[in-house]
Design a protein around this motif. Sequence first.
Motif, mmCIF file in Angstrom:
data_model
loop_
_atom_site.group_PDB
_atom_site.id
_atom_site.type_symbol
_atom_site.label_atom_id
_atom_site.label_comp_id
_atom_site.label_asym_id
_atom_site.label_seq_id
_atom_site.Cartn_x
_atom_site.Cartn_y
_atom_site.Cartn_z
ATOM 1 N N LEU A 3 0.835 -1.195 0.000
ATOM 2 C CA LEU A 3 0.000 0.000 0.000
ATOM 3 C C LEU A 3 0.874 1.252 0.000
ATOM 4 C CD1 LEU A 3 -2.611 -1.203 2.619
ATOM 5 C CD2 LEU A 3 -3.114 -0.645 0.241
ATOM 6 N N SER A 4 0.339 2.320 -0.557
ATOM 7 C CA SER A 4 1.022 3.615 -0.604
ATOM 8 C C SER A 4 0.164 4.640 0.133
ATOM 9 C CB SER A 4 1.187 4.036 -2.064
ATOM 10 O OG SER A 4 1.279 5.431 -2.187
ATOM 11 N N TYR A 5 0.790 5.732 0.550
ATOM 12 C CA TYR A 5 0.001 6.804 1.187
ATOM 13 C C TYR A 5 -1.097 7.296 0.247
ATOM 14 C CZ TYR A 5 2.306 10.432 -1.610
ATOM 15 O OH TYR A 5 2.738 11.215 -2.634
ATOM 16 N N LYS A 6 -0.868 7.149 -1.059
ATOM 17 C CA LYS A 6 -1.869 7.620 -2.021
ATOM 18 C C LYS A 6 -3.171 6.826 -1.926
ATOM 19 C CE LYS A 6 1.575 9.316 -5.278
ATOM 20 N NZ LYS A 6 2.250 9.099 -6.571
ATOM 21 N N TYR A 31 0.588 10.963 8.254
ATOM 22 C CA TYR A 31 -0.550 10.144 8.718
ATOM 23 C C TYR A 31 -0.885 9.059 7.695
ATOM 24 C CZ TYR A 31 -5.469 9.048 9.831
ATOM 25 O OH TYR A 31 -6.663 8.412 10.106
ATOM 26 N N THR A 32 -0.974 9.437 6.424
ATOM 27 C CA THR A 32 -1.354 8.455 5.412
ATOM 28 C C THR A 32 -0.218 7.453 5.157
ATOM 29 O OG1 THR A 32 -0.780 10.114 3.716
ATOM 30 C CG2 THR A 32 -3.098 9.887 4.285
ATOM 31 N N VAL A 61 -9.042 12.319 2.912
ATOM 32 C CA VAL A 61 -8.643 10.929 3.121
ATOM 33 C C VAL A 61 -9.727 9.967 2.644
ATOM 34 C CG1 VAL A 61 -7.094 11.454 5.034
ATOM 35 C CG2 VAL A 61 -9.500 10.922 5.515
ATOM 36 N N SER A 62 -9.274 8.751 2.302
ATOM 37 C CA SER A 62 -10.202 7.728 1.808
ATOM 38 C C SER A 62 -10.646 6.774 2.907
ATOM 39 C CB SER A 62 -9.538 6.932 0.683
ATOM 40 O OG SER A 62 -8.410 6.227 1.192
#
Length: 279
Positions: A3-6, A31-32, A61-62
């Motif tokens: 996973l990426s912060y994106k 944070y992400t 954020v998602s």
Amino acid sequence: MALSYKDYLEPSQLPHMWCPGCGDGIILRAYTEALAELELAPKDVVTVTGIGCWGKADDYVSTQAFHGTHGRALAFATGIKTANPDLTVVTLMGDGDAVTIGGNHFIHAARRNINLTAIVTNNYNYGMTGGQYSATTPLKSKTTTSPNGVAEPGFDVCFLAEAAGANFVARTTVYHAVALKNLIKEAILHPGFSLVEVISPCPTYFGRFNVHPSPVNMMNWLKDKAVPVQKYREMSAEEQYEHFAVGKIVVKERPDFYTTYQRINGGQVAAEEGDGNGR
Ligand code: SF4
């Protein structure tokens, strides 16, 4: 696939509304990134905010998100975590939200040791509403409501959390971005109430009234003022007045609210199976 912060950002809501040189973007990235490195599914994370510039972060954020009223983020977060202890609950608050308008909720969330994480962005003023002084504005600092200097001492947010009973208390700055990400990860993993205070520039209001005319000046100020907590403890009172401690200030294992509640209310069997948080 890693996973990426994106994966934790909501592209349709970008670009963000923060001023050039504001520290909030660095904190959102940290944070992400922390969520990505912990491999937490966005659906299992609830980002809870109140009001203020940093309180806008939930738009970007998602994860699941709850945008509450000013000063009440921890009250909403307490309800969410208590109703579903399997969720990872993180509150994003500014200094106004967390310990000025929301001071009472902050004290009692720490006292109760509710198992959630508070990321408090401390830029020493109410940025969104025009730069008024808050409960963390340092003595003599100039703001729009204290043009000659504020006459009250500011709260030490970490000491407040420690005194109220928080299990994990840490401070860093946006200058120390990697340390920030790592402290957020540790705070999320640590059972009980966890605080990460982030000293952050607000060049638009606090900086320009207090001899930090540019964002770069403010970043250098953060670098110069921050000292590791062990070194800070060895300083004289005069030296401490000119600096602030960064790093882990409190790490302890007091049982969190959910575990204690189960034990007291006959849930011993459930408590022995775990604290309901996957740990
Ligand atoms: S007013 Fe201050 S805290 Fe708000 S976005 Fe601008 S720089 Fe950041």
